[in-house]
Enzyme design. Structure first.
Site, PDB file in Angstrom:
ATOM      1  N   THR A   1       0.907  -1.373  -0.008  1.00 19.11           N
ATOM      2  CA  THR A   1      -0.065  -0.145  -0.006  1.00 19.11           C
ATOM      3  C   THR A   1       0.821   1.275  -0.092  1.00 19.11           C
ATOM      4  O   THR A   1       0.676   2.299  -0.760  1.00 19.11           O
ATOM      5  CB  THR A   1      -0.861   0.208   1.250  1.00 19.11           C
ATOM      6  OG1 THR A   1      -1.756  -1.407   1.210  1.00 19.11           O
ATOM      7  CG2 THR A   1      -1.787   1.359   1.212  1.00 19.11           C
TER       8      THR A   1
ATOM      9  N   HIS B   1       2.327   1.991  -3.420  1.00 13.35           N
ATOM     10  CA  HIS B   1       1.238   2.470  -4.316  1.00 13.35           C
ATOM     11  C   HIS B   1       1.295   4.137  -4.034  1.00 13.35           C
ATOM     12  O   HIS B   1       0.965   4.733  -5.013  1.00 13.35           O
ATOM     13  CB  HIS B   1       0.104   1.814  -4.285  1.00 13.35           C
ATOM     14  CG  HIS B   1      -0.254   0.552  -4.602  1.00 13.35           C
ATOM     15  ND1 HIS B   1      -0.060  -0.090  -5.853  1.00 13.35           N
ATOM     16  CD2 HIS B   1      -0.536  -0.890  -3.935  1.00 13.35           C
ATOM     17  CE1 HIS B   1      -0.158  -1.402  -5.772  1.00 13.35           C
ATOM     18  NE2 HIS B   1      -0.477  -1.836  -4.705  1.00 13.35           N
TER      19      HIS B   1
ATOM     20  N   ASP C   1       5.957 -18.814  -6.653  1.00  9.61           N
ATOM     21  CA  ASP C   1       6.370 -17.513  -6.995  1.00  9.61           C
ATOM     22  C   ASP C   1       7.172 -17.319  -8.158  1.00  9.61           C
ATOM     23  O   ASP C   1       7.312 -18.550  -8.600  1.00  9.61           O
ATOM     24  CB  ASP C   1       7.055 -16.768  -5.714  1.00  9.61           C
ATOM     25  CG  ASP C   1       6.741 -15.304  -5.787  1.00  9.61           C
ATOM     26  OD1 ASP C   1       6.372 -14.703  -4.719  1.00  9.61           O
ATOM     27  OD2 ASP C   1       7.445 -14.724  -6.720  1.00  9.61           O
TER      28      ASP C   1
ATOM     29  N   LEU D   1      -6.374 -13.563   0.055  1.00 13.75           N
ATOM     30  CA  LEU D   1      -5.991 -12.153   0.495  1.00 13.75           C
ATOM     31  C   LEU D   1      -5.444 -11.621  -0.535  1.00 13.75           C
ATOM     32  O   LEU D   1      -5.613 -10.170  -0.393  1.00 13.75           O
ATOM     33  CB  LEU D   1      -5.050 -12.667   1.609  1.00 13.75           C
ATOM     34  CG  LEU D   1      -4.498 -11.320   2.358  1.00 13.75           C
ATOM     35  CD1 LEU D   1      -5.351 -11.202   3.449  1.00 13.75           C
ATOM     36  CD2 LEU D   1      -3.027 -11.096   2.794  1.00 13.75           C
TER      37      LEU D   1
ATOM     38  N   ILE E   1     -10.532 -12.578   1.985  1.00 14.36           N
ATOM     39  CA  ILE E   1     -10.050 -12.112   3.612  1.00 14.36           C
ATOM     40  C   ILE E   1      -9.578 -10.959   3.487  1.00 14.36           C
ATOM     41  O   ILE E   1      -8.961 -10.393   2.618  1.00 14.36           O
ATOM     42  CB  ILE E   1      -8.990 -13.075   3.900  1.00 14.36           C
ATOM     43  CG1 ILE E   1      -9.352 -14.677   3.773  1.00 14.36           C
ATOM     44  CG2 ILE E   1      -8.554 -12.493   5.253  1.00 14.36           C
ATOM     45  CD1 ILE E   1     -10.485 -15.008   4.777  1.00 14.36           C
ATOM     46  N   TYR E   2      -9.922  -9.866   4.533  1.00 19.70           N
ATOM     47  CA  TYR E   2      -9.597  -8.418   4.511  1.00 19.70           C
ATOM     48  C   TYR E   2      -8.871  -8.339   5.895  1.00 19.70           C
ATOM     49  O   TYR E   2      -9.797  -8.548   6.821  1.00 19.70           O
ATOM     50  CB  TYR E   2     -10.673  -7.594   4.137  1.00 19.70           C
ATOM     51  CG  TYR E   2     -10.060  -6.326   4.126  1.00 19.70           C
ATOM     52  CD1 TYR E   2      -9.219  -5.667   3.167  1.00 19.70           C
ATOM     53  CD2 TYR E   2     -10.918  -5.156   4.798  1.00 19.70           C
ATOM     54  CE1 TYR E   2      -8.889  -4.418   3.262  1.00 19.70           C
ATOM     55  CE2 TYR E   2     -10.495  -3.767   4.793  1.00 19.70           C
ATOM     56  CZ  TYR E   2      -9.477  -3.605   4.006  1.00 19.70           C
ATOM     57  OH  TYR E   2      -8.894  -2.164   4.114  1.00 19.70           O
TER      58      TYR E   2
HETATM   59  P1  NAD Z   1       3.878  -8.985  -2.327  1.00 19.00           P
HETATM   60  O1  NAD Z   1       3.414  -8.164  -3.687  1.00 19.00           O
HETATM   61  O2  NAD Z   1       5.037  -8.677  -1.782  1.00 19.00           O
HETATM   62  O3  NAD Z   1       3.854 -10.501  -3.028  1.00 19.00           O
HETATM   63  C1  NAD Z   1       3.183 -11.024  -4.023  1.00 19.00           C
HETATM   64  C2  NAD Z   1       3.836 -12.155  -4.580  1.00 19.00           C
HETATM   65  O4  NAD Z   1       3.219 -12.703  -5.624  1.00 19.00           O
HETATM   66  C3  NAD Z   1       5.199 -11.585  -5.374  1.00 19.00           C
HETATM   67  O5  NAD Z   1       6.434 -12.083  -4.929  1.00 19.00           O
HETATM   68  C4  NAD Z   1       4.998 -11.926  -6.998  1.00 19.00           C
HETATM   69  O6  NAD Z   1       6.127 -12.251  -7.393  1.00 19.00           O
HETATM   70  C5  NAD Z   1       4.111 -13.350  -6.718  1.00 19.00           C
HETATM   71  N1  NAD Z   1       3.406 -13.675  -7.884  1.00 19.00           N
HETATM   72  C6  NAD Z   1       3.003 -12.676  -8.902  1.00 19.00           C
HETATM   73  N2  NAD Z   1       2.276 -13.463  -9.833  1.00 19.00           N
HETATM   74  C7  NAD Z   1       2.257 -14.821  -9.360  1.00 19.00           C
HETATM   75  C8  NAD Z   1       1.880 -16.053  -9.749  1.00 19.00           C
HETATM   76  N3  NAD Z   1       1.331 -16.070 -11.161  1.00 19.00           N
HETATM   77  N4  NAD Z   1       2.111 -17.025  -9.321  1.00 19.00           N
HETATM   78  C9  NAD Z   1       2.562 -16.983  -7.920  1.00 19.00           C
HETATM   79  N5  NAD Z   1       3.404 -16.035  -7.381  1.00 19.00           N
HETATM   80  C10 NAD Z   1       2.961 -14.875  -8.227  1.00 19.00           C
HETATM   81  O7  NAD Z   1       2.479  -8.584  -1.532  1.00 19.00           O
HETATM   82  P2  NAD Z   1       2.308  -8.912   0.181  1.00 19.00           P
HETATM   83  O8  NAD Z   1       2.729  -7.857   0.871  1.00 19.00           O
HETATM   84  O9  NAD Z   1       3.072 -10.507   0.348  1.00 19.00           O
HETATM   85  O10 NAD Z   1       1.121  -9.198   0.002  1.00 19.00           O
HETATM   86  C11 NAD Z   1       0.411 -10.351  -0.603  1.00 19.00           C
HETATM   87  C12 NAD Z   1      -1.080  -9.944  -1.396  1.00 19.00           C
HETATM   88  O11 NAD Z   1      -2.004  -9.611  -0.384  1.00 19.00           O
HETATM   89  C13 NAD Z   1      -1.101  -8.812  -2.400  1.00 19.00           C
HETATM   90  O12 NAD Z   1      -1.620  -8.949  -3.462  1.00 19.00           O
HETATM   91  C14 NAD Z   1      -1.490  -7.604  -1.576  1.00 19.00           C
HETATM   92  O13 NAD Z   1      -2.167  -6.513  -2.114  1.00 19.00           O
HETATM   93  C15 NAD Z   1      -2.478  -8.328  -0.823  1.00 19.00           C
HETATM   94  N6  NAD Z   1      -2.851  -7.858   0.491  1.00 19.00           N
HETATM   95  C16 NAD Z   1      -4.236  -7.783   0.960  1.00 19.00           C
HETATM   96  C17 NAD Z   1      -4.573  -7.489   2.316  1.00 19.00           C
HETATM   97  C18 NAD Z   1      -6.036  -7.724   2.579  1.00 19.00           C
HETATM   98  O14 NAD Z   1      -6.395  -7.265   3.773  1.00 19.00           O
HETATM   99  N7  NAD Z   1      -7.076  -8.356   1.520  1.00 19.00           N
HETATM  100  C19 NAD Z   1      -3.652  -6.922   3.024  1.00 19.00           C
HETATM  101  C20 NAD Z   1      -2.309  -6.739   2.785  1.00 19.00           C
HETATM  102  C21 NAD Z   1      -1.914  -7.261   1.431  1.00 19.00           C
END
Ligand code: NAD
Ligand code: ZN
Length: 353
Positions: free
Chosen positions: A52, A55, A207, A274, A298-299
């Site tokens: 976040t 972004h 990943d 998530l 999930i949030y």
């Molecule tokens: P991050 O961006 O660091 O990790 C995401 C990983 O997914 C990256 O390492 C990327 O290489 C990998 N990836 C991309 N395409 C892929 C594929 N096809 N197959 C397998 N892996 C792939 O994010 P993070 O901080 O670990 O967070 C994980 C996710 O959760 C993000 O999408 C983030 O936006 C989301 N998020 C959601 C909440 C919520 O409350 N729902 C809160 C925090 C983060």
């Protein structure tokens, strides 16, 4: 102003601020936040950088639509209580705390029923409200989590994303189950460690980044693979699995990863999602129907059942410190943000105090 406080406080503090609409953040001097009767003032020790924040720094479409400058950014933090408002009970200056960054309305049906994580009017620090990338932050006392056992401050700084991981990983029982985690970012890695700790048989992580896959292997997963180079079906075969994964944790936000997951689940398999897809997604919903899959969004974290779970998981031997790969002084925020944006390492922590 606060009734109980420790020592004298400065009039101003450093804060990392989105000063105007456009890319970049500035470390600047701002007034100390005020402390209402039910608030707690915390001197920040360490903070974690989340997607976040990246972004907001880069000022992408989501940030443009969501953020109103000027805003202090950041929501992952830990620190020491330095003052409490006059009606606060149970929290005293000197306590070491983390903070739940989602502030809920207290009035909607879910809030009144005690399901605060389902609030329909949630606001986030560092997004709608002043954030934690600063020397001090105020939070309502009801959002403060007191660490009552010794804890590594860098780990306490990432309780927010650790909470995302725990909340997602504990959606479905994992004892003896085979779990697929798509995405080995910091949250996917922590979720993999939680399901391992919770007794899963196989924990398979995907990943695209070789560095993150290597990190996953050092953290003890069964198998870490790049799905563009190896097929999940082959990995299942290699492990002696015959019917598919029981539990899926989608942690990438990638539609391709979710499609791959749906194709590799057992009948009745359960997916907790998530990862946040950037746009609309095409899925094979016929397979969801015929294989009787559950997909649950999930949030955030449960207030405060997830926080309780995080603390006791650490006390029962779960060690997530290996997910933190980079540490910077807050003054080096540009280098810290660049490390986080590279997408190759684990969690990046910035130290304030
Ligand atoms: P991050 O961006 O660091 O990790 C995401 C990983 O997914 C990256 O390492 C990327 O290489 C990998 N990836 C991309 N395409 C892929 C594929 N096809 N197959 C397998 N892996 C792939 O994010 P993070 O901080 O670990 O967070 C994980 C996710 O959760 C993000 O999408 C983030 O936006 C989301 N998020 C959601 C909440 C919520 O409350 N729902 C809160 C925090 C983060
Ligand atoms: Zn509410």
């Amino acid at each position: 102003m606060a009734e109980r406080r420790e020592g004298s406080l400065p009039a101003t503090m450093r804060a990392l601020v989105k000063a105007q609409a456009g890319p970049g953040l500035e470390l600047t001097e701002v007034p100390l936040p005020s402390v209402g009767p039910s608030d707690v003032l915390i001197r920040v020790r360490a903070t974690g950088i989340c997607g976040t924040d990246l972004h907001i720094d880069s000022w992408d479409d989501w940030a443009r639509r969501t953020i109103t400058p000027p805003l202090i950014v950041g929501h992952e933090f830990c620190g020491d209580v330095v003052a409490v408002g006059e009606i606060v009970t149970g929290i005293e200056p000197g306590m070491f705390v983390s903070g739940e960054g989602h502030l809920v309305c207290g009035q909607c049906r879910s809030c009144r029923a005690g399901r605060r994580h389902l609030c329909v009017r949630t606001q986030g620090i560092g997004v709608q409200l002043p954030g934690a990338f600063a020397d001090y932050i105020t939070l309502p006392a009801s959002n403060v989590w007191v660490h009552r056992h010794p804890i590594d401050p860098d780990v306490a700084a990432i309780f927010d994303p650790f909470g995302n991981a725990v909340h997602t990983a504990l959606q479905y029982p994992c004892l003896g189950e085979d779990v697929l985690v798509t995405g080995a970012g910091p949250i996917g890695l922590m979720a993999a460690m939680v399901v391992r700790h919770a007794g899963a048989r196989f924990v398979v992580v995907t990943d695209l980044s070789p560095e993150r896959l290597a990190l996953a292997r050092t953290l003890g997963v069964t198998r870490a693979l790049d799905p563009t180079r190896e097929r999940l079906a082959d990995v299942q075969h290699e492990l002696g699995m015959t019917e598919g994964f029981d539990v899926g944790l989608e942690m990438s936000g990638s539609p391709t990863a979710l499609r791959d997951m749906i194709a590799n689940m057992t009948h009745g398999g359960r997916i907790a999602m998530l990862g946040i897809p950037a746009g609309e997604t095409t899925l094979d919903l016929a397979t969801v129907v015929f294989h009787m899959l559950t997909i649950k969004g999930i949030y955030g974290r449960e207030m405060f059942e997830t926080w309780y779970a995080m603390s006791v998981l650490l006390q029962s031997g779960l060690d997530i410190s290996g997910v933190i790969t980079d540490r910077f002084d807050a003054a080096d925020h540009r280098a810290a943000f660049a490390a986080a944006a590279s997408g190759h390492g684990g969690k990046v922590v910035m130290r304030w105090a």
